[in-house]
Design an enzyme around this catalytic site. Structure first.
Site, PDB file in Angstrom:
ATOM      1  N   GLY A   9       2.226  40.102  45.293  1.00  0.00           N
ATOM      2  CA  GLY A   9       0.782  40.063  45.097  1.00  0.00           C
ATOM      3  C   GLY A   9      -0.006  40.229  46.387  1.00  0.00           C
ATOM      4  O   GLY A   9      -0.881  41.085  46.499  1.00  0.00           O
ATOM      5  N   ALA A  10       0.328  39.407  47.374  1.00  0.00           N
ATOM      6  CA  ALA A  10      -0.401  39.436  48.635  1.00  0.00           C
ATOM      7  C   ALA A  10       0.351  38.590  49.651  1.00  0.00           C
ATOM      8  O   ALA A  10       1.292  37.878  49.299  1.00  0.00           O
ATOM      9  CB  ALA A  10      -1.816  38.901  48.461  1.00  0.00           C
ATOM     10  N   MET A  11      -0.069  38.683  50.918  1.00  0.00           N
ATOM     11  CA  MET A  11       0.657  38.003  51.983  1.00  0.00           C
ATOM     12  C   MET A  11      -0.300  37.383  52.992  1.00  0.00           C
ATOM     13  O   MET A  11      -1.227  38.032  53.456  1.00  0.00           O
ATOM     14  CB  MET A  11       1.603  39.011  52.659  1.00  0.00           C
ATOM     15  CG  MET A  11       2.407  38.433  53.799  1.00  0.00           C
ATOM     16  SD  MET A  11       3.504  37.106  53.198  1.00  0.00           S
ATOM     17  CE  MET A  11       3.543  36.076  54.659  1.00  0.00           C
ATOM     18  N   GLU A  12      -0.008  36.137  53.340  1.00  0.00           N
ATOM     19  CA  GLU A  12      -0.926  35.302  54.122  1.00  0.00           C
ATOM     20  C   GLU A  12      -0.803  35.451  55.633  1.00  0.00           C
ATOM     21  O   GLU A  12      -1.115  34.495  56.364  1.00  0.00           O
ATOM     22  CB  GLU A  12      -0.699  33.840  53.734  1.00  0.00           C
ATOM     23  CG  GLU A  12       0.638  33.220  54.227  1.00  0.00           C
ATOM     24  CD  GLU A  12       1.757  33.236  53.198  1.00  0.00           C
ATOM     25  OE1 GLU A  12       1.729  34.082  52.286  1.00  0.00           O
ATOM     26  OE2 GLU A  12       2.679  32.405  53.311  1.00  0.00           O
ATOM     27  N   GLU A  57       4.475  27.103  49.031  1.00  0.00           N
ATOM     28  CA  GLU A  57       4.066  27.832  47.818  1.00  0.00           C
ATOM     29  C   GLU A  57       3.629  26.893  46.687  1.00  0.00           C
ATOM     30  O   GLU A  57       2.618  27.140  46.038  1.00  0.00           O
ATOM     31  CB  GLU A  57       5.174  28.779  47.357  1.00  0.00           C
ATOM     32  CG  GLU A  57       5.485  29.909  48.351  1.00  0.00           C
ATOM     33  CD  GLU A  57       4.267  30.748  48.722  1.00  0.00           C
ATOM     34  OE1 GLU A  57       3.226  30.669  48.047  1.00  0.00           O
ATOM     35  OE2 GLU A  57       4.376  31.499  49.724  1.00  0.00           O
ATOM     36  N   HIS A  66      -5.562  31.807  47.085  1.00  0.00           N
ATOM     37  CA  HIS A  66      -4.191  31.424  47.426  1.00  0.00           C
ATOM     38  C   HIS A  66      -3.845  31.808  48.866  1.00  0.00           C
ATOM     39  O   HIS A  66      -3.394  30.968  49.652  1.00  0.00           O
ATOM     40  CB  HIS A  66      -3.233  32.093  46.444  1.00  0.00           C
ATOM     41  CG  HIS A  66      -1.785  31.790  46.669  1.00  0.00           C
ATOM     42  ND1 HIS A  66      -1.117  30.813  45.971  1.00  0.00           N
ATOM     43  CD2 HIS A  66      -0.881  32.313  47.535  1.00  0.00           C
ATOM     44  CE1 HIS A  66       0.134  30.754  46.387  1.00  0.00           C
ATOM     45  NE2 HIS A  66       0.310  31.659  47.339  1.00  0.00           N
ATOM     46  N   GLU A  67      -4.067  33.067  49.211  1.00  0.00           N
ATOM     47  CA  GLU A  67      -3.683  33.513  50.565  1.00  0.00           C
ATOM     48  C   GLU A  67      -4.546  32.818  51.615  1.00  0.00           C
ATOM     49  O   GLU A  67      -4.053  32.425  52.677  1.00  0.00           O
ATOM     50  CB  GLU A  67      -3.803  35.035  50.695  1.00  0.00           C
ATOM     51  CG  GLU A  67      -3.014  35.829  49.659  1.00  0.00           C
ATOM     52  CD  GLU A  67      -1.569  35.389  49.459  1.00  0.00           C
ATOM     53  OE1 GLU A  67      -0.955  34.896  50.428  1.00  0.00           O
ATOM     54  OE2 GLU A  67      -1.065  35.514  48.329  1.00  0.00           O
ATOM     55  N   HIS A  88      -3.322  29.310  52.261  1.00  0.00           N
ATOM     56  CA  HIS A  88      -2.105  29.283  53.077  1.00  0.00           C
ATOM     57  C   HIS A  88      -2.427  29.089  54.561  1.00  0.00           C
ATOM     58  O   HIS A  88      -1.562  28.661  55.329  1.00  0.00           O
ATOM     59  CB  HIS A  88      -1.337  30.598  52.939  1.00  0.00           C
ATOM     60  CG  HIS A  88      -0.283  30.604  51.872  1.00  0.00           C
ATOM     61  ND1 HIS A  88       0.618  29.581  51.705  1.00  0.00           N
ATOM     62  CD2 HIS A  88       0.041  31.551  50.940  1.00  0.00           C
ATOM     63  CE1 HIS A  88       1.446  29.898  50.705  1.00  0.00           C
ATOM     64  NE2 HIS A  88       1.115  31.065  50.223  1.00  0.00           N
ATOM     65  N   GLU A  91       7.377  38.451  55.604  1.00  0.00           N
ATOM     66  CA  GLU A  91       8.010  37.379  54.837  1.00  0.00           C
ATOM     67  C   GLU A  91       8.960  37.996  53.805  1.00  0.00           C
ATOM     68  O   GLU A  91       8.578  38.952  53.141  1.00  0.00           O
ATOM     69  CB  GLU A  91       6.973  36.533  54.102  1.00  0.00           C
ATOM     70  CG  GLU A  91       7.610  35.309  53.469  1.00  0.00           C
ATOM     71  CD  GLU A  91       6.616  34.400  52.733  1.00  0.00           C
ATOM     72  OE1 GLU A  91       5.439  34.752  52.616  1.00  0.00           O
ATOM     73  OE2 GLU A  91       7.056  33.343  52.287  1.00  0.00           O
TER      74      GLU A  91
HETATM   75  N1  TRP Z   1       3.903  34.426  50.724  1.00  0.00           N
HETATM   76  C1  TRP Z   1       3.402  35.352  49.741  1.00  0.00           C
HETATM   77  C2  TRP Z   1       2.524  34.530  48.822  1.00  0.00           C
HETATM   78  O1  TRP Z   1       2.967  33.759  48.045  1.00  0.00           O
HETATM   79  C3  TRP Z   1       4.491  35.995  48.943  1.00  0.00           C
HETATM   80  C4  TRP Z   1       4.964  37.331  49.402  1.00  0.00           C
HETATM   81  C5  TRP Z   1       4.219  38.405  49.614  1.00  0.00           C
HETATM   82  C6  TRP Z   1       6.287  37.768  49.603  1.00  0.00           C
HETATM   83  N2  TRP Z   1       4.997  39.474  49.938  1.00  0.00           N
HETATM   84  C7  TRP Z   1       6.267  39.107  49.929  1.00  0.00           C
HETATM   85  C8  TRP Z   1       7.505  37.148  49.521  1.00  0.00           C
HETATM   86  C9  TRP Z   1       7.403  39.833  50.173  1.00  0.00           C
HETATM   87  C10 TRP Z   1       8.650  37.871  49.754  1.00  0.00           C
HETATM   88  C11 TRP Z   1       8.612  39.202  50.088  1.00  0.00           C
HETATM   89  O2  TRP Z   1       1.356  34.549  48.903  1.00  0.00           O
HETATM   90 ZN    ZN Z   2       1.903  31.942  48.516  1.00  0.00          ZN
END
Ligand code: TRP
Ligand code: ZN
Length: 879
Positions: free
Chosen positions: A266-269, A325, A302-303, A306, A126
């Site tokens: 922070g983190a990614m879903e 978001e 949060h993740e 998602h 993302e």
């Molecule tokens: N979708 C992720 C969140 O809000 C956000 C995110 C994580 C992101 N890594 C990223 C967005 C890198 C842009 C680029 O939980």
């Molecule tokens: Zn998010």
């Protein structure tokens, strides 16, 4: 003219559906840090709804080796970064497209696409990172079924993970092995993930309410397993909560979280394979503070949330980012409130969330990067992962809940998921579903007007005036919204204003919800014996600035009696802001009045209020929040005034702080629960004030006690609070304490981040912070390429320490410009975040204002800037 790699502006209005669909993707990776080979076999077909046209696939920094259509070589051309195929089979039948590319994960310092960190492989796709892995229609409305085979050296990379279910694994020649994963859910490319490396995991089997079994796993590096219990507990709580509150079950047999120390956000879903910044996974009482524990709970939530709000129903295009978001932040806020339990702990969480909104989002909405919750245009989508899209977006969802009621909102959400499961949709679709499930509600009745919250930028103001005559109380509310870039005039918003009237005896005499739709509206209450005090915008029922000229007496009455804890806290903030503004606008000096000090004392000593709530009330408004109320800002003056007020609060209440410290410092065995965390927070605030008071009185006892506490503490919260009390008060013991702290935690990256951040964020004394920051950049533990470390030192100085950063000699700005340019060559996404430290430069007093403009212009003049930084600095300079 645009140079290579520079994009043109993208407009929401230009959205076109894709000309092709990709139904299945079969990816095979031969993982190697220097050169990873990626074989991508797709089933592609024309979108019959779109006029025939060439297939244009996105790519970025890929080496293309081969393209086959239905197994045959084919002609292709490049259009910039895009791979263009013109001679495709006629008709709507699916065809096979096979693309073979290589990439260089070890050289990928942008941390987008496939990269290495500590000798393991991770991906971040993302928003537009998948195109750095293979050529693809890298847009969220193209959803495909993925099969992924990973091949790598078995010793170096024993763990091979991707989305979905593990269907096969085994050994290969030459010490290599493979794993094959099939994701049962269709997904957009931005949710793809793979991880490979030497990782260990904590796992837990759970049975959901609906009776399904799931395997939960948290993967970390070998030494970190003992720091994963809290993340696992948070994950278990998240699964249970989403099912209980919204009826949304886990749809996977296996759900994995993996931690990496090199991560942009922070983190990614990613579907079934969330990838996290270590900061939001790892915690032990020895290394993490209460705040870290709370943050982990909310980011894990949060993740996880998602998985429905984002993954099952995703965004049609990136302009709709807040669809997932805003909704997911709202959901994680509700989750944390529900876990906090009783009313006052919920209020504390609400106050903390509002504080973030007002200190970060309000300035954004008033500056050069102001944009609607659903932006109309962008140059680089990475720049729109903002507090507006996230936090204001969450407030817009929260207002919808307010307008239809809690049950109505649950029905609305059910409607949304039922209608749109498996689809890529828009913010309109969301609001429509909530409204349709609640006919006759304020939302349904005013839907088009309500949606201005998605399209109009800027923070609305609501001005309140009151009148009392013949037993009738009138509150007149008038709304307006200042212009923002590209939006001169604004139409009225739908603004839910929760209100109450507090009687002279402190008792509640009336209350309700005024749903404003007009520019001006009046609330009238008859039959009152005496003039009440109005409590407006209770619980912060809308993301607006409430302009209300309250008297001190009114605010003191609310602080003492209001049944709404949010407005009780807000009354104290207003009292504090007023005093700070008086001093800033006046001589720079002010002596705190007895009424204010007495009110603060009685909150601190209150027999019934929670420690966490007291800590919030007794914390003075942030410098950035106060600065927003000024037309022209001298950040050093704002800082000096806040420091002076804090000193007076420290000295005048010295005995009370001592009482508070002794009363709250012992909390038994460490648990990160809200009650004991609140006690630790109040003890920490007390210790800071006691050390500050000691500075002016020359007392050595409290600094000595702080040092002792720092050495003996049994948890990071108490230890760090004691260290911070010494640093903030500028006591000489802070030096040995900092050295000792570094020695104790030299192997703990996340603790070292705190060590850097504390020094970069310290109160400035005669310009001493910048030299410290410069010398820390030479420290062997500093590394600009690691985003957490860069943030801990550079952002803590440039973005979080205004009193030290905004120097009359412009040295802070020169430092900022150098770092932005240096970072841009490594990681443009992080560089652009740093660039935003200058957002509010136009409000600065001279000579800072001119110096700031010059520094921004110097960055903007650099050729070959990334799109990310270019967008931020051009907007900053535009008039
Ligand atoms: N979708 C992720 C969140 O809000 C956000 C995110 C994580 C992101 N890594 C990223 C967005 C890198 C842009 C680029 O939980
Ligand atoms: Zn998010």
């Amino acid at each position: 003219m645009l140079r290579e790699g520079q994009n043109a502006v993208i407009y929401r209005a230009d959205y076109q559906p894709p000309a092709y669909w990709i139904d299945t993707v079969d990816l095979c990776f031969d993982l190697d840090p220097a050169k990873t080979r990626v074989l991508n076999k797709m089933k592609v077909r024309r979108n019959p709804q779109v006029a025939p046209q060439p297939l244009k696939l996105d790519g970025d920094e890929l080496n293309l080796a081969r393209v086959l259509v239905n197994g045959q070589g084919t002609s292709f051309k490049m259009e910039g970064d895009r791979l263009v195929l013109e001679n495709l089979p006629e008709g709507d039948a699916p065809f096979d497209l096979e693309i073979f590319t290589t990439c260089a994960p070890a050289k990928n310092s942008k941390l987008m696409g496939l990269y290495t960190s500590n000798d393991s492989f991770f991906t971040q796709c993302e928003a537009e990172g998948f195109r750095r892995i293979t050529y693809f229609l890298d847009r969220p409305d193209v959803m495909a079924s993925y099969t992924v085979t990973l091949r790598a050296d078995k010793q170096k990379y024993p763990v091979l993970l991707s989305n979905g279910n593990l269907v096969d694994q085994g050994d290969l020649d030459d010490g290599r092995h493979f794993a094959k994963w099939v994701d049962p859910h269709r997904k957009p490319s931005y949710l793809f993930a793979l991880v490979a490396g030497q990782l260990v995991c904590r796992e837990q089997k759970i049975t959901s309410r609906s009776g399904n079994d799931h395997l939960l796993q948290v993967y970390v590096r070998a030494g970190d397993l003992d720091k994963t219990e809290h993340a696992m507990n948070s994950l278990i709580a998240s699964v249970a909560w989403d099912e209980a509150r919204f009826g949304l079950p886990l749809d996977l047999e296996r759900f994995m979280i993996v931690a990496t120390s090199d991560f942009n956000m922070g983190a990614m879903e990613n579907k079934g394979l969330n990838i996290f910044n270590t900061k939001y996974v790892l915690a032990s009482q020895a290394t993490a503070t209460d705040t870290d524990f709370m943050n982990i709970e909310s980011v894990v939530g949060h993740e996880y949330f998602h998985n429905w709000s984002g993954n099952r129903v995703t965004c049609r295009d990136w302009f709709q980012l807040s669809l997932k978001e805003g909704l997911t932040v709202f959901r994680d806020q509700e989750f944390s409130q529900d876990l906090a339990g009783e009313a006052s702990a919920r209020a504390v969480k609400r106050i903390e969330d509002v504080r973030v909104l007002r200190t970060a989002q309000f300035p954004e909405d008033a500056g050069p990067m102001a944009h609607p919750v659903r932006p109309e245009q962008y140059l680089e989508i990475n720049n729109f992962y903002t507090v507006t899209v996230y936090e204001k977006g969450a407030e817009v969802v929260r207002m919808q809940q307010t307008l239809v009621g809690r049950e109505g909102f649950e029905k609305g959400l059910a409607q949304y998921f039922q209608r749109h499961d498996g689809q890529a949709v828009t913010c309109d679709d969301f609001a429509q579903a909530i409204a349709d499930a609640n006919p006759g509600s304020h939302l349904a009745n005013n839907l088009e007007q309500f949606k201005r919250w998605y399209s109009q930028a800027g923070t609305p103001r609501v001005k309140a005036t009151t009148r009392f005559e013949n037993g009738t109380y009138e509150i007149t509310l008038s709304q307006s919204c200042p212009p923002t870039p590209g939006q001169a005039a604004k139409e009225p918003f739908v603004i839910p204003v929760a209100w109450g009237l507090v009687g002279a005896d402190g008792r509640e005499v009336a209350g309700g919800m005024q749903v404003m739709t007009q520019a001006t509206e009046t609330i009238r209450v008859d039959g009152l014996a005496s003039e009440p005090v109005p409590s407006l915008l209770r619980g912060f029922s809308a993301p607006v600035v409430l302009e209300w000229d309250a008297t001190d007496a009114q605010l003191l009455a609310l602080l003492e009696h209001d049944t709404d804890p949010f407005n009780r806290w807000e009354a104290a903030q207003r009292l504090g802001v007023r005093r700070m503004l008086d001093a800033i606008r006046g001589s720079g000096a002010i002596t705190l009045d007895d009424a204010y000090l007495q009110a603060m004392r009685s909150i601190l000593r209150h027999p019934k209020l929670d420690a966490a709530f007291k800590e919030l009330v007794l914390t003075l408004p942030a410098e950035t929040y106060v600065s927003e109320q000024l037309d022209e800002v001298d950040p050093q003056r704002v800082h000096a005034v806040r420091e002076s007020l804090r000193e007076q609060l420290a000295s005048a209440l010295a005995g009370d702080w001592a009482w508070a410290y002794e009363e709250h410092k012992e909390n038994g065995a460490y648990r990160p629960d809200h009650v004991s965390a609140g006690r630790r927070a109040l003890a920490g605030l007390a210790l800071t004030h006691l050390c500050i008071a000691a500075r002016s009185s020359g007392d050595t006892v409290w600094p000595g006690k702080a040092y002792q506490r720092f050495k003996d503490a049994s948890n990071m919260t108490d230890r760090f609070n004691a260290l911070s009390a010494l640093v903030v008060s500028g006591h000489e013991l802070s030096r040995p304490a900092l050295d000792r702290f570094h020695g104790m935690f030299r192997g703990e990256a996340l603790v070292l981040d705190k060590w850097f951040a504390l020094q970069a964020g310290a109160p400035d004394r005669g310009g001493n912070v910048l030299p410290v920051v410069r010398s820390l950049m030479q420290h062997p533990d500093f590394n600009l390429r690691n985003p957490n470390r860069a943030r801990s030192l550079i952002f803590s100085y440039c973005s979080a320490n205004p009193g030290a950063f905004h120097r009359a000699d412009a040295a802070g700005y020169v430092f900022w410009g150098d770092r932005v340019l240096e970072l841009d060559g490594v990681n443009p996404q992080v560089a652009a975040r740093l660039a935003r430290a200058m957002d509010r430069w136009r409000k600065l007093a001279e000579p800072m204002r001119s110096a700031a403009r010059e520094a921004i212009a110097r960055v903007a003049a650099k050729p070959d800037l990334s799109n990310d930084v270019r967008e931020v600095v051009t907007r900053a300079l535009a008039d």
